[in-house]
Design an enzyme around this catalytic site. Structure first.
Site, PDB file in Angstrom:
ATOM      1  CE1 TYR A   1      -4.087   9.183   6.275  1.00 49.50           C
ATOM      2  CE2 TYR A   1      -5.814   7.936   5.622  1.00 49.50           C
ATOM      3  CZ  TYR A   1      -5.187   8.025   6.882  1.00 49.50           C
ATOM      4  OH  TYR A   1      -4.894   7.155   7.395  1.00 49.50           O
TER       5      TYR A   1
ATOM      6  CD  GLN B   1      -2.790   1.334   2.651  1.00 45.03           C
ATOM      7  OE1 GLN B   1      -2.689   1.639   3.924  1.00 45.03           O
ATOM      8  NE2 GLN B   1      -3.653   0.428   2.670  1.00 45.03           N
TER       9      GLN B   1
ATOM     10  NE  ARG C   1      -9.382   1.605   1.897  1.00 45.65           N
ATOM     11  CZ  ARG C   1      -8.658   0.895   2.771  1.00 45.65           C
ATOM     12  NH1 ARG C   1      -7.469   0.416   3.294  1.00 45.65           N
ATOM     13  NH2 ARG C   1      -9.353   0.830   4.078  1.00 45.65           N
TER      14      ARG C   1
ATOM     15  NE  ARG D   1     -15.009  20.222   4.996  1.00 49.28           N
ATOM     16  CZ  ARG D   1     -16.183  20.181   5.790  1.00 49.28           C
ATOM     17  NH1 ARG D   1     -16.938  20.516   4.966  1.00 49.28           N
ATOM     18  NH2 ARG D   1     -15.885  21.184   7.302  1.00 49.28           N
TER      19      ARG D   1
END
Length: 268
Positions: free
Chosen positions: A109, A42, A157, A118
């Protein structure tokens, strides 16, 4: 693992930056392969969540409500270089023997900070319109796929719900999934708030079930069983540290509804 020094969650967290680190990873890869499984690394850039000695970075200098450190906005060239850092990290993972990588593009993240209106109020090519906000993740996937070829597993993801005002809409999230798939990525996902790490199982989303189910159905019926298995984390793979170890069965069945009755806050 972070792709650069600024993306680490903590000062002493892992980052895969050079070939000198590969001997640390190969025993893990070999142990997983010895059992007939595949293993993915990851790649996670913490963005404004980073608790490091230097100022964390983000698309803008707006701090996170859960990390009060001063944030430094990435310049245009730094953002482009960060894309290349993701690619380099994936190349190092391939050299270490990993079967693929998961690009962490969810849950607030750095990548999510670029995609969400935002947190991304930039006015250059990396912000503003939906197309510009998508540029950062799409360039990561496109360049990584181009560098590593079609046989290397490349998963992304994605948070399927922002659950905050000013976040990505349901239609934008589905559009993002389609764009990522077209750019060369398999697709993985979680359902969760931009700031709170909330998963699919055991959580209800008041007023947002239609979006959750639409994303689920899109993943299962448009992307195929392998991609749905990546999405359905609880049934499909085992997490070991920062590496994801795939089980041999990819035939997870979709849930018929979003279970649970927890109340999800709309902001922090």
């Amino acid at each position: 693992y972070s792709p650069d020094a600024w993306g680490k969650m903590e000062q002493d967290s892992g980052a895969l930056l050079s070939a000198d680190q590969l001997p640390e990873h190969r025993p893990i890869v070999e142990a997983v392969h010895a059992h007939g499984a595949k293993v993915l690394l990851q790649i996670l850039h913490a963005g404004r969540y980073a608790r490091i000695d230097d100022d964390p970075v983000g698309p803008t200098d707006v701090p996170s409500p859960i990390n009060k450190r001063r944030i430094r906005a990435l310049s245009d060239s730094e953002t482009d270089h960060c894309v290349d850092d993701f690619v380099r990290c994936a190349q190092l993972a391939q050299q270490a023997g990993y079967d693929g990588v998961e690009i962490m593009g969810s849950e607030g993240y750095l990548i999510t900070e670029f995609t969400s209106g935002r947190t991304n109020t930039r006015t250059d090519r990396w912000g503003g319109s939906f197309e510009n906000r998508m540029r950062f993740p799409l360039e990561i996937v496109r360049r990584t796929r181009e560098a590593l070829g079609r046989d290397f597993l490349l998963t992304f993801r994605l948070s399927a719900l922002d659950l905050i005002e000013g976040g990505l809409t349901g239609d934008e999230i589905i559009a993002q999934a389609r764009l990522l798939r077209a750019a060369g990525g398999l697709f993985g996902g979680t359902l969760g708030n931009l700031y709170d790490r909330l998963g699919l199982h055991g959580v209800s989303f008041p007023g947002d079930d239609r979006t959750a189910l639409a994303v689920r159905d899109f993943l299962h019926f448009q992307l195929g069983p392998l991609d749905w298995a990546i999405f359905n984390l609880a049934d499909s793979f085992l997490v070991v540290g920062a590496a994801m170890v795939f089980l041999q069965s990819f035939q997870a069945e979709p849930e018929s509804s979003v279970p649970g009755d927890s109340t999800v806050p709309t902001d922090n």
